[in-house]
Design a protein around this motif. Sequence first.
Motif, short mmCIF file in Angstrom:
data_model
loop_
_atom_site.label_atom_id
_atom_site.label_comp_id
_atom_site.label_asym_id
_atom_site.label_seq_id
_atom_site.Cartn_x
_atom_site.Cartn_y
_atom_site.Cartn_z
N ALA A 67 86.27 -3.93 36.64
CA ALA A 67 85.55 -2.31 37.56
C ALA A 67 86.80 -1.82 37.29
O ALA A 67 86.25 -0.46 37.63
CB ALA A 67 85.94 -3.77 38.82
N ALA A 68 88.01 -2.44 37.36
CA ALA A 68 89.02 -1.36 36.93
C ALA A 68 89.03 -0.28 36.46
O ALA A 68 89.15 0.73 36.49
CB ALA A 68 90.53 -2.20 37.14
N LEU A 69 88.45 -0.60 34.82
CA LEU A 69 88.08 0.07 33.46
C LEU A 69 87.45 0.95 34.00
O LEU A 69 87.67 2.21 33.82
CB LEU A 69 88.48 -0.93 32.18
N GLY A 70 86.00 0.46 34.69
CA GLY A 70 85.10 1.39 35.27
C GLY A 70 83.71 1.93 33.81
O GLY A 70 83.35 2.86 33.41
N VAL A 71 83.81 0.70 32.71
CA VAL A 71 83.02 0.55 31.51
C VAL A 71 82.64 -0.91 31.32
O VAL A 71 82.45 -2.03 32.84
CB VAL A 71 84.46 0.49 30.28
#
Length: 125
Positions: A50-54
Amino acid sequence: MPIEYVLWFDARCATSRRALELLRDRGVEPVVRRHLEDPPTAAEIEALLAALGVAAHDVVRTDEDEYQALRLSPRTPVPELVRAIAAHPRILDRPILLAGGRGVLARPAERVLELLGSTRPDRAG
């Protein structure tokens, strides 16, 4: 409140060592998360994604023996892949830097600088 930087790190990985050096050269001492010695939970992997958005498939090392032995592929369902990463953290690509709810897969290592912000001064010396 200062931002906490967390670097998912493998000491045997030259890119991980370079990312840590780049951060320290700029006066940032991150929390070093040695995910191979302290494997993440599936929930931690989900938060990382989620933090990486991947997608989970974007952060796996398909050339690792474990990836092949587990018969993982681009068609592996995400929940299964997340569990596999948690159980076999060697298949997680690294280094990864997390800060302020955001993250970056630091390949190349210089990508860690993206999370430092353009106003952070370099350390003198």
